[in-house]
Design an enzyme around this catalytic site. Sequence first.
Site, PDB file in Angstrom:
ATOM      1  CB  SER A 118       9.186  24.784 -17.176  1.00 16.62           C
ATOM      2  OG  SER A 118       9.255  25.944 -16.538  1.00 16.62           O
ATOM      3  CE1 TYR A 142      14.088  24.359 -16.462  1.00 20.35           C
ATOM      4  CE2 TYR A 142      13.098  26.290 -16.533  1.00 20.35           C
ATOM      5  CZ  TYR A 142      13.296  24.805 -15.836  1.00 20.35           C
ATOM      6  OH  TYR A 142      12.465  23.832 -15.598  1.00 20.35           O
ATOM      7  CE  LYS A 146      13.075  21.845 -18.212  1.00 16.52           C
ATOM      8  NZ  LYS A 146      12.275  19.946 -17.992  1.00 16.52           N
TER       9      LYS A 146
END
Length: 329
Positions: A118, A142, A146
Site C-alpha cells: 500500500s 496498517y 504492510k
Amino acid sequence: MTKPKLLITGGSGYVGSFTVRRLQDKYEILVVDNLIYGHRQAIPDVPLTELDLSNYNQLETVIKDFKPQAVIHFAAYIQAGESVANPAKYFLNNVGGSLNLLNAMVSAGVKNIVFSSSAAVYGISQVNPIPEKNPTQPINPYGESKLMVEKILKWYSQAYGLNYIALRYFNACGAELDGSFGEDHRPETHIIPLLIKSVLEDKPFTIFGNDYRTADGTCIRDYISVLDLASVHQRALEALFEGQKNKIYNCGTGQGYSNLEIVKSLEKVIKKPVKYVFGPRRPGDPDVLIAGVDKIAKELNWKAAHSDIESVLSSAWKWHSTHPQGYSD
Ligand SMILES: NC(=O)c1ccc[n+]([C@@H]2O[C@H](COP(=O)([O-])OP(=O)(O)OC[C@H]3O[C@@H](n4cnc5c(N)ncnc54)[C@H](O)[C@@H]3O)[C@@H](O)[C@H]2O)c1
C-alpha cells in the site's frame, strides 16, 4: 491444456474479486478467504475454501494439496484509522497471517508470490509523485504492517528462494463498467462510495478538511481503477513466471485529484449538483499522495488504462445505484 494453478488469499474481497474474475480463464484458481469482509457473490464459479490464515495447519494442508505455481496475497485488514486504535488486530492478521502463508509456501515448495502492499508505507511524503525509493515512514499500524511484510519477503527471498513482487496500491476505486460488480466494504471508509451513497440518500457529503496545503485546500489522492489493479496483478504474475523477482512497484496513475475535484467530477457524470459540507480533518491524512509510475512503466511495461476519473465515477455510480445494499451475502 492444463492451466497453471493460483492460490489467491482474500480473493472474495474488493480488489481480490476483480483480479480473480480477470484471471479465471487463464488460471485454475483456488480462493482462500475467511469471508469476514469478502463476498462469495463477487466471485461466482470460482472454488473458495473458507479458512482463516491464522490456522497454519489447515493452510499448509490446503497449499500442499492444491500445489499452486503462485500465490496472490490480498487478505488483510485495511482500515488505517482502526489500526491506530487497535494495532494488535492489524499486526496479528496482516503480519501474522502473512507469516503463516509464507511459511506454508516454503513448506510446500511454492516459490512465487504477488503481495498487496500500500501507499500507506510512505506516510507523509516530502515529494510527489512518490518514487518507490522514497523513505518509508508509515504513520499508522496498517501501513507499518504492510512494510513489515515487504521486509519479511526480502529476507525470505534470500533465505528460502521465494520470488516476490509487492504492489503498493494507491487509492483503489471503481467498478465493472456495466455496474455488475463493485465495491462493498463494511464499514465503508473510502471517498467515492461514501460520496455516491450520500447522493443516493440525498444527504450532504462531508469533505474532511479544507485547509490542506493544496490549491483548493482539500486532500489530493491518486485514484487507480480496480480494473487496472486486476490487470497489474496479471502482469506481475507473468513477470514472475518470466523470471523477474523481488521487486516493489507503485500502482497508480501518476495524477492526483483533490476531494473537491472528485465531487465536481461526480456532478459532471450524474449531471446534477452534489451537496457537500466541509468537516474537520481526519487525523493522519497527508496533504498529497501521488504515485511515481516510471518504474512500473519501464520494468513491467504497464500503465493504467481504465482510471480516467469520469469513467471510474460512472462505473461506481452504476454499481451503487443498482446495488444500494451492495452484495446480498
Ligand atoms: N482498497 C484499497 O484502496 C487498497 C489500497 C492499498 C492496498 N490495499 C490492499 O489490498 C488488499 C485488498 O484490499 P480490499 O480493498 O480488496 O480489501 P477487502 O477487505 O475487500 O478484502 C480483503 C479480503 O481478505 C479477507 N481476509 C482478511 N483477513 C483474512 C484472514 N485472516 N484469513 C482469510 N481471509 C482474510 C477478507 O474477508 C476480504 O475478503 C489488502 O491487502 C489491502 O491492504 C487496498
